[in-house]
Scaffold this motif. Structure first.
Motif, PDB file in Angstrom:
ATOM      1  N   TYR A  34     -19.820  -6.612 -18.093  1.00  0.00           N
ATOM      2  CA  TYR A  34     -20.197  -7.713 -17.201  1.00  0.00           C
ATOM      3  C   TYR A  34     -19.118  -8.795 -17.187  1.00  0.00           C
ATOM      4  O   TYR A  34     -18.769  -9.319 -16.125  1.00  0.00           O
ATOM      5  CB  TYR A  34     -21.538  -8.300 -17.640  1.00  0.00           C
ATOM      6  N   GLU A  65     -21.124  -2.338 -11.191  1.00  0.00           N
ATOM      7  CA  GLU A  65     -21.892  -3.584 -11.194  1.00  0.00           C
ATOM      8  C   GLU A  65     -23.395  -3.355 -11.293  1.00  0.00           C
ATOM      9  O   GLU A  65     -24.070  -3.977 -12.130  1.00  0.00           O
ATOM     10  CB  GLU A  65     -21.578  -4.398  -9.934  1.00  0.00           C
ATOM     11  N   LEU A  69     -27.166  -5.270 -19.127  1.00  0.00           N
ATOM     12  CA  LEU A  69     -27.180  -6.698 -19.451  1.00  0.00           C
ATOM     13  C   LEU A  69     -28.557  -7.221 -19.871  1.00  0.00           C
ATOM     14  O   LEU A  69     -28.637  -8.038 -20.795  1.00  0.00           O
ATOM     15  CB  LEU A  69     -26.645  -7.506 -18.262  1.00  0.00           C
ATOM     16  N   THR A  92     -24.637  -2.071 -14.684  1.00  0.00           N
ATOM     17  CA  THR A  92     -24.450  -3.075 -15.731  1.00  0.00           C
ATOM     18  C   THR A  92     -25.484  -4.187 -15.637  1.00  0.00           C
ATOM     19  O   THR A  92     -26.138  -4.535 -16.631  1.00  0.00           O
ATOM     20  CB  THR A  92     -23.038  -3.678 -15.643  1.00  0.00           C
ATOM     21  N   THR A  93     -25.630  -4.756 -14.444  1.00  0.00           N
ATOM     22  CA  THR A  93     -26.528  -5.905 -14.293  1.00  0.00           C
ATOM     23  C   THR A  93     -28.000  -5.507 -14.297  1.00  0.00           C
ATOM     24  O   THR A  93     -28.856  -6.300 -14.691  1.00  0.00           O
ATOM     25  CB  THR A  93     -26.215  -6.664 -12.991  1.00  0.00           C
TER      26      THR A  93
END
Length: 428
Positions: free
Chosen positions: A96, A302, A310, A305-306
């Protein structure tokens, strides 16, 4: 626990984490105007002893066991299921921060270096002094720091904690609103990155004093400087090879794997030197070539990950937060004092500095609101302080409350300040 038992528990942990984060995010975004990062912070606290631990303590301890395992010979070892969650959370955090570095506009910052320096100085000096002064009272009044911590180390740590800015959340808000390429957006990003770099150096000094080893601070600061210089003057030209590779055949599996290898190595190096993986990952993202390569890398990494990696970090932090420890009027008074110091030292000081740098009052107040949020970065430094035996669970909880409140303030304030402006229209 066997490997099979660990996997079974891990799958259930991840299911509960993702479901909770998704529900809280939907409610928070729709009714409170909060970003995903803020909602995931709240979800993490909810899954810890502060809420789930009160409603169903046995289930919470079974699902997220914090107590160590006692072996047949009486040896206490950390619960492996929590170690696995921690490791996964750190991988997500590194990726991130790399993505945040990809969005950092270094060219625009060069044109406003003086203004960014003024803003950064205000965001470092004022909260650090206020936090350091407060630490001396905390040190002698209450169980806030561990006995092995010296007064000056406590001052450095609390000052550094007040200096931290929610850099990933700040970048995300600016990106979502189309402000990342604006003058004041770049000022905020540049100042926040410098503030956090200084805070990590201060933390390295604190860890060196706690462990009675000057080499820790020397390695962290020296290693950090060498890493940045290498990344700028050698790494950046070498990384341009990715641009040529992308022009020939796009970002394929081999290209993505090579980039991830470099990212993991940078995260390892900065972790070993003591300035932590997030710093190495962000710097790597900042020097990575922009254009089609960066866009495709973001596209491939992205969402996973998000959406998946995360949230694990936020929940892991929430498991260490015990709001029930703040159970007296004095402790709640200390909490309010910490919040007041945080807002005055960071938000107000940065707003005035932005005004001196030539921004109008609306933009200055927006910068102050952005810089005042602590969010993800505060949770990182607090977790390190707790794990390294610097602060007690009481101060950890008080600081988490401060981080959540200052972060919650950011989105509504920014929406109010930018309502009806050209910035708002450009982002819709």
């Amino acid at each position: 626990m066997s490997n099979f038992d660990l996997v079974i528990q891990l799958f259930l942990q991840l299911t509960v984490i993702l479901v909770t984060c998704r529900i809280v995010t939907i409610i928070g975004r729709r009714y409170l105007g909060q970003t995903d990062v803020v909602c995931e912070m709240i979800a993490g606290v909810m899954l810890g002893p502060s809420l789930l631990g009160l409603i169903a303590p046995d289930f919470q301890q079974w699902l997220f066991p914090k107590l160590p395992i006692i072996t047949a010979v009486g040896l206490k070892i950390p619960n492996p299921s929590m170690s696995i969650l921690y490791a996964i959370s750190q991988i997500g955090l590194a990726i991130y921060m790399f993505l945040i570095g990809l969005e950092f506009n270094t060219k625009l910052l060069k044109h406003h270096i003086k203004s960014a320096s003024l803003l950064s100085a205000a965001g470092i000096i004022t909260p650090f002094i206020l936090g350091a002064i407060a630490s001396f009272w905390f040190y002698h009044n209450g169980d806030f720091f561990q006995p092995k911590v010296m007064p000056w180390s406590a001052a450095l740590y609390l000052g550094a904690s007040m200096t931290i800015t929610a850099f990933p959340m700040l970048a995300r808000i600016l990106y979502e609103r189309g402000l990342a390429q604006t003058r004041f957006g770049t000022l905020a990003l540049g100042a926040a990155s410098v503030d956090d770099a200084v805070a990590w150096c201060l933390l390295a000094i604190v860890l060196a004093s706690v462990k009675n080893s000057l080499s820790i601070a020397i390695l962290a600061i020296g290693g950090g400087i060498c890493y940045v210089l290498f990344a700028i003057f050698l790494g950046q030209p070498l990384l341009k090879a990715f641009t040529r590779m992308t022009k020939r055949e796009g970002v394929n599996r081999q290209t993505l794997t090579l980039m991830l290898i470099i990212l993991m190595f940078c995260a390892w190096f900065t972790d070993v030197t003591g300035i932590y993986a997030i710093f190495g990952a962000f710097v790597l993202g900042a020097v990575t070539p922009r254009g089609e390569f960066a866009q495709q890398i973001r596209q491939y990494t992205e969402f996973l990950t998000t959406s998946f990696l995360l949230p694990i970090f936020f929940v892991f932090s929430g498991l260490n937060t015990q709001i029930g420890l703040v159970n007296t009027p004095i402790l709640w008074g200390v909490t309010l004092l910490i919040i007041a110091i945080a807002i005055l030292g960071k938000g107000v000081a940065c707003m005035l500095a932005a005004k001196l740098a030539g921004e109008n009052w609306r933009e200055s107040a927006t910068i102050g609101a952005l810089m005042n949020a602590r969010g993800l970065m505060e949770l990182i430094i607090l977790n390190i302080g707790l794990e390294q035996g610097i602060i007690t669970p009481i101060l950890f909880t008080i600081m988490v409350i401060m981080a959540v409140i200052t972060t919650l303030m950011a989105s509504p304030l920014i929406a109010f300040l930018l309502h009806g402006t050209s910035y708002e229209k450009s982002s819709t």
